[in-house]
Motif scaffolding. Structure first.
Motif, PDB file in Angstrom:
ATOM      1  N   ARG A   1      31.660  44.050  33.057  1.00  0.00           N
ATOM      2  CA  ARG A   1      32.032  44.820  31.874  1.00  0.00           C
ATOM      3  C   ARG A   1      33.252  44.195  31.209  1.00  0.00           C
ATOM      4  O   ARG A   1      34.297  44.006  31.852  1.00  0.00           O
ATOM      5  CB  ARG A   1      32.321  46.279  32.233  1.00  0.00           C
ATOM      6  CG  ARG A   1      31.096  47.045  32.688  1.00  0.00           C
ATOM      7  CD  ARG A   1      31.339  48.542  32.718  1.00  0.00           C
ATOM      8  NE  ARG A   1      32.295  48.922  33.733  1.00  0.00           N
ATOM      9  CZ  ARG A   1      31.978  49.172  35.002  1.00  0.00           C
ATOM     10  NH1 ARG A   1      30.725  49.043  35.398  1.00  0.00           N
ATOM     11  NH2 ARG A   1      32.897  49.526  35.869  1.00  0.00           N
ATOM     12  N   GLY A   2      33.091  43.880  29.934  1.00  0.00           N
ATOM     13  CA  GLY A   2      34.201  43.375  29.132  1.00  0.00           C
ATOM     14  C   GLY A   2      34.804  42.082  29.632  1.00  0.00           C
ATOM     15  O   GLY A   2      36.014  41.863  29.501  1.00  0.00           O
TER      16      GLY A   2
ATOM     17  N   ALA B   1      36.160  38.504  29.791  1.00  0.00           N
ATOM     18  CA  ALA B   1      36.714  37.581  28.799  1.00  0.00           C
ATOM     19  C   ALA B   1      37.338  36.384  29.510  1.00  0.00           C
ATOM     20  O   ALA B   1      37.902  36.512  30.601  1.00  0.00           O
ATOM     21  CB  ALA B   1      37.755  38.277  27.942  1.00  0.00           C
TER      22      ALA B   1
ATOM     23  N   GLY C   1      34.099  39.402  26.046  1.00  0.00           N
ATOM     24  CA  GLY C   1      33.694  40.775  26.313  1.00  0.00           C
ATOM     25  C   GLY C   1      32.239  40.881  26.734  1.00  0.00           C
ATOM     26  O   GLY C   1      31.478  41.658  26.164  1.00  0.00           O
TER      27      GLY C   1
ATOM     28  N   ASP D   1      29.067  42.022  28.749  1.00  0.00           N
ATOM     29  CA  ASP D   1      28.569  43.139  29.546  1.00  0.00           C
ATOM     30  C   ASP D   1      27.209  42.742  30.116  1.00  0.00           C
ATOM     31  O   ASP D   1      26.335  42.287  29.377  1.00  0.00           O
ATOM     32  CB  ASP D   1      28.407  44.401  28.688  1.00  0.00           C
ATOM     33  CG  ASP D   1      29.741  44.911  28.160  1.00  0.00           C
ATOM     34  OD1 ASP D   1      30.722  44.924  28.931  1.00  0.00           O
ATOM     35  OD2 ASP D   1      29.805  45.289  26.972  1.00  0.00           O
TER      36      ASP D   1
ATOM     37  N   GLU E   1      39.305  38.053  32.543  1.00  0.00           N
ATOM     38  CA  GLU E   1      39.718  39.437  32.359  1.00  0.00           C
ATOM     39  C   GLU E   1      38.477  40.313  32.236  1.00  0.00           C
ATOM     40  O   GLU E   1      37.440  39.876  31.737  1.00  0.00           O
ATOM     41  CB  GLU E   1      40.592  39.568  31.104  1.00  0.00           C
ATOM     42  CG  GLU E   1      41.880  38.782  31.189  1.00  0.00           C
ATOM     43  CD  GLU E   1      42.714  38.919  29.921  1.00  0.00           C
ATOM     44  OE1 GLU E   1      42.228  39.572  28.968  1.00  0.00           O
ATOM     45  OE2 GLU E   1      43.827  38.382  29.882  1.00  0.00           O
ATOM     46  N   GLY E   2      38.592  41.542  32.683  1.00  0.00           N
ATOM     47  CA  GLY E   2      37.472  42.457  32.646  1.00  0.00           C
ATOM     48  C   GLY E   2      37.160  42.969  34.032  1.00  0.00           C
ATOM     49  O   GLY E   2      38.011  42.928  34.928  1.00  0.00           O
TER      50      GLY E   2
ATOM     51  N   ARG F   1      29.261  36.421  23.927  1.00  0.00           N
ATOM     52  CA  ARG F   1      28.635  37.710  24.244  1.00  0.00           C
ATOM     53  C   ARG F   1      27.134  37.535  24.430  1.00  0.00           C
ATOM     54  O   ARG F   1      26.542  36.596  23.899  1.00  0.00           O
ATOM     55  CB  ARG F   1      28.885  38.733  23.134  1.00  0.00           C
ATOM     56  CG  ARG F   1      30.334  39.179  22.996  1.00  0.00           C
ATOM     57  CD  ARG F   1      30.457  40.259  21.937  1.00  0.00           C
ATOM     58  NE  ARG F   1      31.806  40.784  21.855  1.00  0.00           N
ATOM     59  CZ  ARG F   1      32.770  40.256  21.115  1.00  0.00           C
ATOM     60  NH1 ARG F   1      32.512  39.188  20.379  1.00  0.00           N
ATOM     61  NH2 ARG F   1      33.978  40.787  21.095  1.00  0.00           N
TER      62      ARG F   1
END
Length: 241
Positions: free
Chosen positions: A16-17, A19, A30, A32, A66-67, A204
């Motif tokens: 999820r999210g 980066a 981001g 998912d 990140e995420g 994405r």
């Protein structure tokens, strides 16, 4: 740094999210993604789109993301290059990290599963490209992972060997039922193997095709989804009208 947990039930992996920035460029922006237990997912994208970056993050090999990454159970990865240790014999390569007599038997069983039990005492450099990739798959599966990550493992193989290893992967997947994420540049390969085909673009996931067809699949049945995916990748389909 992405948070990693192992508390999933239906899904073996959930991102999820996610980066990631590399050299000042936003490679993942981001992402998912969820993979169910026993599901085969293929990921397509242009070169440099971040496919392998996503795979490495899910394998725990890239901590500068990140995420959130949640993995239920263990994850194992097989790369484009088999990455066998040349000074260890084939069986020892498969059993890397395993301890004791029982794991040794597991390594022998894994080698037999890929049809190379007679090569247990051979050196990696004596293997053909297809045989080395089979050993790499056995090494990944010997730990019975919940999630199997495949980073273009067929791309260096010749056409006939590739078909053989495709069939082997499907056979192993049916037997072990891990969730699978295959990164590939080959649209046909993705459609022949996967339950879902995803396209990664601009960091994405921008497209999903569900392939609800029995295996083995007829390429003629895949004409429409192939054209749709090629269009999303910015490639003109050469299929006849």
């Amino acid at each position: 740094m992405a948070a990693r947990t192992a508390e999933l039930t239906e899904h073996v992996a959930e991102v999820r999210g996610l980066a990631r920035e590399l050299g000042g460029r936003q490679v993942l922006a981001g992402v998912d993604l969820a993979i169910r237990r026993g599901e085969f997912v293929a990921l397509l994208g242009r070169s440099g789109s971040g496919k392998s970056t996503l795979l490495r993050a899910m394998a725990g090999l890239d901590n500068d993301v990140e995420g959130k990454i949640e993995i239920s159970g263990t994850a194992a990865i097989a790369f484009q290059e088999p990455r066998l240790i040349p000074w260890k014999r084939v069986l020892a390569n498969i059993g890397l990290g395993l301890r004791g007599d029982v794991p040794l038997e597991r390594a022998r069983a894994a080698l037999a599963e890929v049809g190379l039990d007679e090569r247990a005492d051979d050196w990696p450099l004596t293997l053909s490209g297809g045989e080395a990739q089979r050993v790499s798959l056995a090494r990944a599966l010997v730990r019975e992972p919940a999630l199997l990550l495949l980073d273009e493992p067929f791309s260096a193989l010749d056409a006939l060997t590739r078909i053989s290893v495709h069939n082997l992967v499907l056979d192993l997947w049916v037997r072990h039922r891990p969730g699978v994420l295959l990164v590939t540049h080959d649209v046909d390969e993705a459609l022949l193997l996967a339950d879902r085909v995803l396209v990664l673009d601009d960091g994405r996931i921008v497209h999903e095709t569900v392939v609800d067809l029995d295996r083995p699949r007829d390429r003629l049945d895949l004409t429409a989804p192939r054209a749709s995916i090629l269009d999303r990748l910015g490639v003109i389909s050469e299929e006849p009208a």
